[in-house]
Design a protein around this motif. Structure first.
Motif, PDB file in Angstrom:
ATOM      1  N   UNK A 142       0.850  -1.181   0.000  1.00 52.10           N
ATOM      2  CA  UNK A 142       0.000   0.000   0.000  1.00 52.10           C
ATOM      3  C   UNK A 142       0.885   1.229   0.000  1.00 52.10           C
ATOM      4  N   UNK A 143       0.435   2.274  -0.698  1.00 56.66           N
ATOM      5  CA  UNK A 143       1.153   3.539  -0.675  1.00 56.66           C
ATOM      6  C   UNK A 143       0.133   4.645  -0.412  1.00 56.66           C
ATOM      7  N   UNK A 144       0.400   5.456   0.588  1.00 57.11           N
ATOM      8  CA  UNK A 144      -0.535   6.517   0.967  1.00 57.11           C
ATOM      9  C   UNK A 144      -0.340   7.765   0.110  1.00 57.11           C
ATOM     10  N   UNK A 145      -1.251   8.718   0.302  1.00 58.30           N
ATOM     11  CA  UNK A 145      -1.155   9.983  -0.414  1.00 58.30           C
ATOM     12  C   UNK A 145       0.162  10.685  -0.108  1.00 58.30           C
ATOM     13  N   UNK A 146       0.637  10.499   1.120  1.00 57.12           N
ATOM     14  CA  UNK A 146       1.891  11.134   1.529  1.00 57.12           C
ATOM     15  C   UNK A 146       3.125  10.366   1.061  1.00 57.12           C
ATOM     16  N   UNK A 147       2.907   9.180   0.515  1.00 58.94           N
ATOM     17  CA  UNK A 147       4.035   8.406   0.019  1.00 58.94           C
ATOM     18  C   UNK A 147       4.538   7.335   0.964  1.00 58.94           C
ATOM     19  N   UNK A 148       3.886   7.194   2.110  1.00 59.10           N
ATOM     20  CA  UNK A 148       4.269   6.126   3.031  1.00 59.10           C
ATOM     21  C   UNK A 148       3.844   4.783   2.458  1.00 59.10           C
ATOM     22  N   UNK A 149       4.617   3.765   2.766  1.00 63.77           N
ATOM     23  CA  UNK A 149       4.326   2.440   2.228  1.00 63.77           C
ATOM     24  C   UNK A 149       4.214   1.404   3.340  1.00 63.77           C
ATOM     25  N   UNK A 150       3.432   0.383   3.067  1.00 61.20           N
ATOM     26  CA  UNK A 150       3.304  -0.755   3.969  1.00 61.20           C
ATOM     27  C   UNK A 150       3.275  -2.025   3.131  1.00 61.20           C
ATOM     28  N   UNK A 151       3.822  -3.091   3.696  1.00 65.48           N
ATOM     29  CA  UNK A 151       3.912  -4.356   2.980  1.00 65.48           C
ATOM     30  C   UNK A 151       3.458  -5.516   3.856  1.00 65.48           C
ATOM     31  N   UNK A 152       2.917  -6.523   3.209  1.00 65.52           N
ATOM     32  CA  UNK A 152       2.655  -7.775   3.902  1.00 65.52           C
ATOM     33  C   UNK A 152       3.990  -8.385   4.313  1.00 65.52           C
ATOM     34  N   UNK A 153       3.985  -9.072   5.430  1.00 63.60           N
ATOM     35  CA  UNK A 153       5.228  -9.682   5.919  1.00 63.60           C
ATOM     36  C   UNK A 153       5.835 -10.617   4.883  1.00 63.60           C
ATOM     37  N   UNK A 154       4.986 -11.288   4.130  1.00 61.65           N
ATOM     38  CA  UNK A 154       5.460 -12.305   3.184  1.00 61.65           C
ATOM     39  C   UNK A 154       6.206 -11.714   1.991  1.00 61.65           C
ATOM     40  N   UNK A 155       6.066 -10.411   1.754  1.00 63.34           N
ATOM     41  CA  UNK A 155       6.725  -9.796   0.598  1.00 63.34           C
ATOM     42  C   UNK A 155       7.717  -8.717   1.007  1.00 63.34           C
ATOM     43  N   UNK A 156       7.775  -8.385   2.281  1.00 66.82           N
ATOM     44  CA  UNK A 156       8.690  -7.357   2.776  1.00 66.82           C
ATOM     45  C   UNK A 156      10.114  -7.656   2.335  1.00 66.82           C
ATOM     46  N   UNK A 157      10.758  -6.663   1.749  1.00 65.36           N
ATOM     47  CA  UNK A 157      12.133  -6.842   1.291  1.00 65.36           C
ATOM     48  C   UNK A 157      12.263  -7.385  -0.112  1.00 65.36           C
ATOM     49  N   UNK A 158      11.182  -7.899  -0.680  1.00 60.76           N
ATOM     50  CA  UNK A 158      11.214  -8.438  -2.045  1.00 60.76           C
ATOM     51  C   UNK A 158      10.410  -7.586  -3.015  1.00 60.76           C
ATOM     52  N   UNK A 159       9.317  -7.001  -2.537  1.00 59.97           N
ATOM     53  CA  UNK A 159       8.422  -6.206  -3.387  1.00 59.97           C
ATOM     54  C   UNK A 159       8.554  -4.731  -3.021  1.00 59.97           C
ATOM     55  N   UNK A 160       8.369  -3.886  -4.026  1.00 58.96           N
ATOM     56  CA  UNK A 160       8.393  -2.443  -3.807  1.00 58.96           C
ATOM     57  C   UNK A 160       7.233  -1.794  -4.547  1.00 58.96           C
ATOM     58  N   UNK A 161       6.434  -1.024  -3.816  1.00 56.63           N
ATOM     59  CA  UNK A 161       5.342  -0.275  -4.434  1.00 56.63           C
ATOM     60  C   UNK A 161       5.810   1.165  -4.648  1.00 56.63           C
ATOM     61  N   UNK A 162       5.440   1.728  -5.783  1.00 59.05           N
ATOM     62  CA  UNK A 162       5.814   3.107  -6.068  1.00 59.05           C
ATOM     63  C   UNK A 162       4.748   3.712  -6.978  1.00 59.05           C
ATOM     64  N   UNK A 163       4.842   5.007  -7.169  1.00 52.52           N
ATOM     65  CA  UNK A 163       3.870   5.642  -8.055  1.00 52.52           C
ATOM     66  C   UNK A 163       4.528   6.763  -8.832  1.00 52.52           C
ATOM     67  N   UNK A 164       3.965   7.023  -9.994  1.00 50.65           N
ATOM     68  CA  UNK A 164       4.366   8.138 -10.837  1.00 50.65           C
ATOM     69  C   UNK A 164       3.143   9.024 -10.983  1.00 50.65           C
ATOM     70  N   UNK A 165       3.112  10.120 -10.236  1.00 50.79           N
ATOM     71  CA  UNK A 165       1.931  10.981 -10.236  1.00 50.79           C
ATOM     72  C   UNK A 165       1.680  11.609 -11.611  1.00 50.79           C
ATOM     73  N   UNK A 166       2.745  11.884 -12.344  1.00 58.23           N
ATOM     74  CA  UNK A 166       2.585  12.495 -13.663  1.00 58.23           C
ATOM     75  C   UNK A 166       1.882  11.547 -14.631  1.00 58.23           C
ATOM     76  N   UNK A 167       2.090  10.252 -14.422  1.00 57.11           N
ATOM     77  CA  UNK A 167       1.482   9.246 -15.300  1.00 57.11           C
ATOM     78  C   UNK A 167       0.247   8.600 -14.679  1.00 57.11           C
TER      79      UNK A 167
END
Length: 120
Positions: free
Chosen positions: A50-75
């Motif tokens: 999950x990624x919040x409006x402020x850019x904070x992220x949270x991950x399930x324990x099972x994917x922590x360290x392997x997955x990365x969520x990000x966003x491109x506001x322009x796109x």
């Protein structure tokens, strides 16, 4: 009306990588957060990242360290970079938007899902 379209799923060997994309069209007054969920056959849909409006992220324990969520506001696009994939990551991955309308109501939107299959 917001629409979410996922792409980037596919078949990959264990240890490999995939990047999922979620393109948002349409507008909403405010976004609380955007997230990726996944659902394996016979199982419930679970939060992956999950990624919040402020850019904070949270991950399930099972994917922590392997997955990365990000966003491109322009796109208007949210990504899920998945590395070191495991067979247990096999699922349909869904993009989610949690937002607020102009009159204050809460809205939840879902994409159609994209299949990720990890072979051993």
């Amino acid at each position: 009306q917001v629409q979410l379209v996922e792409s980037g799923g596919g078949l990959v060997q264990a240890g490999g990588s995939l990047r999922l994309s979620c393109a948002q069209s349409g507008s909403i007054f405010s976004i609380n957060h955007m997230a990726w969920y996944r659902q394996a056959p016979g199982k419930q849909r679970d939060l992956v990242a999950l990624i919040t409006r402020a850019g904070s992220t949270n991950y399930a324990d099972s994917v922590e360290g392997r997955f990365t969520i990000s966003r491109d506001n322009a796109k208007n696009t949210v990504y899920l970079q998945m590395n070191s994939l495991k067979p247990e990551d096999t699922a349909v991955y869904y993009c989610n938007l949690d937002g607020v309308g102009a009159l204050g109501g809460r809205f939840l939107y879902w994409g159609q899902g994209t299949q990720v299959t990890v072979s051993s």
